[in-house]
Design an enzyme around this catalytic site. Structure first.
Site, PDB file in Angstrom:
ATOM      1  N   HIS A 175      -5.337  -7.832   4.399  1.00  0.00           N
ATOM      2  CA  HIS A 175      -4.270  -6.632   3.852  1.00  0.00           C
ATOM      3  C   HIS A 175      -3.137  -7.436   2.937  1.00  0.00           C
ATOM      4  O   HIS A 175      -2.825  -6.885   2.003  1.00  0.00           O
ATOM      5  CB  HIS A 175      -3.609  -5.739   5.113  1.00  0.00           C
ATOM      6  N   ASP A 176      -2.362  -8.385   3.687  1.00  0.00           N
ATOM      7  CA  ASP A 176      -1.236  -8.620   3.170  1.00  0.00           C
ATOM      8  C   ASP A 176      -1.510  -9.743   2.034  1.00  0.00           C
ATOM      9  O   ASP A 176      -0.441  -9.667   0.986  1.00  0.00           O
ATOM     10  CB  ASP A 176      -0.236  -9.621   4.291  1.00  0.00           C
TER      11      ASP A 176
END
Ligand code: RIB
Ligand code: CA
Length: 351
Positions: free
Chosen positions: A267-268
């Site tokens: 995600h990040d």
């Protein structure tokens, strides 16, 4: 030209890769890091970032401690997902660097005022400290050049409850403050939202770790396996590759244990890549709000794509990307960075 960016993180295994990605990016200058409570407590988040910065030989980048708790509810952490200290099985050298004297919300306000119209905000954790900063400086949406938020789920199941996503789940009141604050933002200042709909297509697999090691000239090139016993075990000669491998393996184990496959949703670092280069994605405007009182649906992000609420759009939600293009970029940048930081001929013994 380097783009100034403030990271607001709850490091976290994937937050760790987001940091390495930005450190490895020639078009990024990290102006400061806000340590937000989420995956692990804020103090541990701060230590993790100081430790990664020191290992990476990064310049003295300010790390500011965020609030201990969400705005209105007790903190919930998730060591089962990211490991007892938030960095999986990795055991990073204890940092000697110290924390900023400023708090995380103060860092947001001071940097946004110092670089009006220039600063990119990247949020890969709960929005507690950004919400606190907005209370101090309501003009933040105009002062920031861009805001990218990893959070939420729209036409997609949640990862924490059936309908909500972790970063919003931890502090839904903060998330609502942030999305409401951007209602008045001009179209080019609406937050870019990387929700689970898109970030769960960013599937890191063992082959990506092997490609990172190869790119870094690290030996041996290891193929991590679901049969590996828990605990740190990488023998990679390059310290960044070694610790990264041990961190990500924990995340692989977590995804496998939850029937998602031996992989990890990154995600990040994806959100970090978007923060530097929004051309990586296609977006659609929507009005986003956060459910706060639903019995089953609290902390769910709701997108009005069609103006049914009669409220102007306050977000640009990422609806399409090319995961392979992102992985090529991430592996190239972090692999080269790790190689340059620890050249193959110099890596003897463990660091
Ligand atoms: O839901 C995924 C998000 O929650 C990621 O940012 C992960 O690090 C956690 O913070
Ligand atoms: Ca995170």
């Amino acid at each position: 030209m380097r783009q100034r960016i403030i990271m607001d993180v709850d490091t976290g295994v994937d937050d760790s890769l987001a940091l390495l990605y930005l450190l490895a990016s020639p078009d990024a200058e990290i102006a400061g890091i806000a340590a937000t409570a989420g995956n692990v407590p804020a103090a541990q988040v701060a230590i993790n970032n100081l430790a990664w910065l020191e290992l990476a030989g990064a310049p003295e980048i300010e790390v500011a401690l965020g609030a201990a708790d969400p705005l209105e509810i007790p903190l919930r952490t998730t060591e089962d997902t990211h490991g007892p200290h938030g960095i999986g099985y990795a055991d990073l050298p204890t940092p000697t660097r110290s924390l900023s004297s400023r708090t995380a919300d103060r860092l947001w306000v001071d940097l946004a005022r110092r670089y009006p119209g220039e600063l990119i905000g990247l949020c890969t954790g709960p929005l507690t400290n950004l919400a606190l900063a907005l209370r101090t400086e309501p003009d933040l949406p105009r002062l920031l050049r861009r805001l990218v938020i990893m959070g939420g789920a729209f036409n997609h199941p949640g990862n924490t409850t059936p309908t909500n996503e972790w970063n919003i789940h931890v502090d839904p009141e903060a998330a609502k403050i942030v999305f409401d604050a951007f209602a008045a933002a001009p179209p080019d200042r609406r937050p870019l939202v990387c929700a689970l709909d898109i970030t769960e297509t960013i599937e890191m697999r063992p082959v990506h770790l092997a490609e990172l090691a190869e790119r870094a000239g690290s030996l041996p090139v290891e193929t991590v396996s679901p049969a590996d016993p828990p605990g740190p075990r990488s023998a990679a000669s390059n310290p960044i590759i070694r610790h990264l491998t041990d961190a990500v393996r924990f995340y692989f184990d977590f995804h496998r244990d939850h029937d998602l496959g031996y992989l990890a949703h990154m995600h990040d670092p994806f959100a970090a890549a978007v923060a530097l280069d929004p051309t990586l994605v296609r977006t659609r405007p929507a009005t986003v709000d956060v459910e706060l009182t639903g019995t089953l649906t609290r902390a769910t992000t709701v997108a009005d794509w069609a103006g049914m609420w009669g409220r102007p759009p306050n977000a640009d939600i990422v609806v399409a990307t090319d995961p392979a293009r992102f992985f090529d970029r991430m592996i190239g940048r972090i692999g080269d960075f790790a190689r340059d930081r620890f050249p193959a001929e110099a890596t003897t013994g463990h660091q």
